[in-house]
Write a protein that holds these residues in place. Structure first.
Motif, short mmCIF file in Angstrom:
data_model
loop_
_atom_site.label_atom_id
_atom_site.label_comp_id
_atom_site.label_asym_id
_atom_site.label_seq_id
_atom_site.Cartn_x
_atom_site.Cartn_y
_atom_site.Cartn_z
N ILE A 1 0.09 -3.86 -6.00
CA ILE A 1 0.45 -2.50 -5.58
C ILE A 1 -0.83 -1.67 -5.52
O ILE A 1 -1.48 -1.43 -6.55
N TRP A 2 -1.21 -1.25 -4.33
CA TRP A 2 -2.38 -0.38 -4.16
C TRP A 2 -1.85 1.05 -4.02
O TRP A 2 -1.02 1.32 -3.16
N MET A 3 -2.33 1.92 -4.86
CA MET A 3 -1.82 3.29 -4.87
C MET A 3 -2.86 4.25 -4.31
O MET A 3 -3.99 4.30 -4.81
N GLY A 4 -2.49 5.00 -3.30
CA GLY A 4 -3.44 5.92 -2.68
C GLY A 4 -2.93 7.35 -2.62
O GLY A 4 -1.73 7.60 -2.70
N VAL A 5 -3.88 8.27 -2.52
CA VAL A 5 -3.52 9.67 -2.26
C VAL A 5 -4.23 10.12 -0.98
O VAL A 5 -5.34 9.67 -0.68
N SER A 6 -3.58 11.02 -0.25
CA SER A 6 -4.18 11.59 0.95
C SER A 6 -5.09 12.74 0.54
O SER A 6 -4.70 13.59 -0.27
N VAL A 7 -6.28 12.76 1.11
CA VAL A 7 -7.23 13.85 0.81
C VAL A 7 -7.81 14.30 2.15
O VAL A 7 -8.77 13.72 2.65
N GLU A 8 -7.20 15.34 2.71
CA GLU A 8 -7.61 15.76 4.05
C GLU A 8 -8.75 16.77 4.04
O GLU A 8 -9.46 16.90 5.02
N ASP A 9 -8.90 17.50 2.95
CA ASP A 9 -10.02 18.44 2.84
C ASP A 9 -10.24 18.79 1.36
O ASP A 9 -9.53 18.28 0.47
N GLN B 1 0.86 -1.19 0.00
CA GLN B 1 0.00 0.00 0.00
C GLN B 1 0.90 1.24 0.00
O GLN B 1 1.62 1.49 0.96
N VAL B 2 0.86 1.96 -1.10
CA VAL B 2 1.69 3.17 -1.26
C VAL B 2 0.76 4.38 -1.16
O VAL B 2 -0.29 4.41 -1.80
N LEU B 3 1.15 5.34 -0.35
CA LEU B 3 0.30 6.51 -0.13
C LEU B 3 1.12 7.78 -0.33
O LEU B 3 2.21 7.89 0.21
N THR B 4 0.59 8.70 -1.12
CA THR B 4 1.35 9.94 -1.37
C THR B 4 0.45 11.17 -1.26
O THR B 4 -0.77 11.08 -1.43
#
Ligand code: SF4
Length: 237
Positions: free
Chosen positions: A127-135, A105-108
């Motif tokens: 490979i699971w690709m993620g992005v952070s979305v805080e707002d 799990q890759v998070l950017t």
């Protein structure tokens, strides 16, 4: 490699360490605090604290694990940091490609760099690709993620510090939501969480509610309307 207490993974693997802050979600960066703590403890890997560092010797570690693992890649860094050479990112991908028994799990937060490099990388199903979305100020990361060749795409809405109405979930396979914890956590409104959960339900996207957070996250727990949401993406190799 280290066992992880993060609810949506099992292990962490950090072929790079260090980073710098780029958006509001970074304000109380856990990796920064931990890096300083580990440096103070004399841990060699963190002798430069939170400065970006590559660890060639960590590249072979996943091949030594005896059983199948779910692995959070770079819990102490960002694999798509602007200063990371593409050649090293390719080496990390090579390790992930060569170890299909594990899920990585890759998070950017640097979805622009991810999109810039994605064609140079080999996207195996593990490979699971993620992005952070805080707002809502950073939802463009979702659009950038959906343009990549990643086979499994996810959002980590943590720490959720604002509402996220009308998320584009059309090419998203998984959504994680969590509140901020620590000494001065920013509050997370229950309506923001319920809205995201409803959007996931409407779009049939698995939803994982990690925690409410706060100053005592054990006390606040991880139930939402009396339910625990532990849904994971359905991956077809
Ligand atoms: S991108 Fe991630 S690791 Fe880097 S400073 Fe922000 S929260 Fe920390």
């Amino acid at each position: 490699m280290a066992q992880s207490s993060i609810e949506w993974t099992e292990m962490t693997w950090n072929p790079t360490t260090g980073c710098n802050k780029i958006s509001a979600g970074c304000k109380f960066c856990y990796a920064e605090v931990m890096s300083r703590r580990l440096r103070a403890m004399g841990i060699e890997k963190y002798k430069d604290g939170f400065k970006l560092r590559l660890h060639e010797d960590a590249l072979t570690i996943p091949g030594t694990w005896k059983s199948t693992k779910i692995v959070f890649v770079n819990s102490m860094s960002d694999l798509f940091h602007n200063d990371l050479p593409l050649n090293f990112i390719k080496k990390v991908f090579h390790t992930m490609n060569e170890n299909p028994q594990h899920t990585f799990q890759v998070l950017t937060k640097r979805a622009d760099v991810l999109l810039k490099h994605h064609r140079e990388l080999h996207w195996t199903h593990n490979i699971w690709m993620g992005v952070s979305v805080e707002d809502s100020r950073v939802t463009d990361r979702i659009d950038l993620l959906t343009k990549t060749d990643a086979r499994v795409k996810f959002l980590s809405c943590e720490p959720l510090i604002g509402p996220l109405p009308q998320l584009n979930l059309s090419k998203i396979d998984w959504v994680i939501v969590g509140g901020e914890s620590g000494r001065k956590p920013r509050p997370m409104d229950v309506d923001w969480v319920l809205d995201i959960q409803q959007q996931c339900e409407n779009s049939k996207v698995p939803f994982f509610f990690k925690q409410w957070g706060g100053t005592n996250k054990k006390k606040t727990g991880r139930e939402l309307n009396g339910k625990t949401f532990n849904e994971m993406p359905l991956v077809v190799p």
